[in-house]
Design an enzyme around this catalytic site. Structure first.
Site, PDB file in Angstrom:
ATOM      1  N   MET A   1       0.807  -1.225   0.000  1.00 39.21           N
ATOM      2  CA  MET A   1       0.000   0.000   0.000  1.00 39.21           C
ATOM      3  C   MET A   1       0.841   1.277   0.000  1.00 39.21           C
ATOM      4  O   MET A   1       0.349   2.366   0.260  1.00 39.21           O
ATOM      5  CB  MET A   1      -0.960   0.013   1.201  1.00 39.21           C
ATOM      6  N   CYS A   2       2.104   1.147  -0.290  1.00 40.06           N
ATOM      7  CA  CYS A   2       3.021   2.284  -0.325  1.00 40.06           C
ATOM      8  C   CYS A   2       2.874   3.004  -1.670  1.00 40.06           C
ATOM      9  O   CYS A   2       2.847   2.366  -2.719  1.00 40.06           O
ATOM     10  CB  CYS A   2       4.445   1.760  -0.164  1.00 40.06           C
TER      11      CYS A   2
ATOM     12  N   ASP B   1      24.807 -10.459   2.989  1.00 39.87           N
ATOM     13  CA  ASP B   1      25.007 -11.297   1.807  1.00 39.87           C
ATOM     14  C   ASP B   1      26.472 -11.337   1.382  1.00 39.87           C
ATOM     15  O   ASP B   1      27.003 -12.398   1.065  1.00 39.87           O
ATOM     16  CB  ASP B   1      24.147 -10.789   0.651  1.00 39.87           C
TER      17      ASP B   1
END
EC number: 4.6.1.17
Length: 162
Positions: free
Chosen positions: A75-76, A130
């Site tokens: 919903m951004c 990572d």
């Protein structure tokens, strides 16, 4: 505390209509951290990580993440960002080293950039993890939090303790 606005009359999720909100300069600052071993700290600060310059890659990842926030968070609103900056600092702890990541995001628009700042900081931390996980998978990410936000109807917010 205001009520949630992301639900329609049927109780289903919706993107909030911001058509009538005033355009203002909006800035948000978020922080997170990655706690690493001495080996990772030494290799990072001497640019000796096999995958490359960890901070340079993490910085670019953070900027890219801020720009992609609306693709990740349902919903951004997609925003026209005016600036994204990532800063790094080190804090030494008893038997570990903490990389502190600060993301600052700025726009001029009708909705805030808190989620973009939080996303930028988070993806920076994930990128560090990572790139260094081959050395030690025991790194700790977080906490991640909003430090400050300015602009908009709700005004200025500053976290009480940082």
């Amino acid at each position: 505390m205001s009520s949630f606005t992301h639900f329609n009359e049927q109780g289903r999720a919706k993107m909030v209509d911001i058509t009538n909100k005033e355009d203002t300069v909006r800035v948000a600052v978020a922080k997170t951290s990655v706690t690493v071993s001495e080996e990772i700290y030494e290799k990072m600060t001497n640019n000796a990580i096999e995958k490359g310059d960890v901070l340079a890659v993490a910085q670019v990842a953070g900027v890219m993440a801020a720009k992609k926030t609306a693709d990740l968070i349902p919903m951004c609103h997609p925003l026209m960002l005016k600036g994204v900056d990532i800063a790094f600092s080190w804090e030494n702890e008893a038997d570990a080293y903490k990389l502190v990541i600060t993301a600052t995001v700025k726009t001029k628009g009708s909705t805030g950039v808190e989620m973009e700042a939080l996303t930028a900081a988070s993806v920076c931390a994930l990128t560090v993890y990572d790139m260094c996980k081959a050395l030690d998978k025991g790194m700790i990410i977080g906490p991640t939090y909003l430090v400050e936000k300015t602009g908009g109807k709700s005004g200025h917010y500053r976290r009480k303790t940082d």
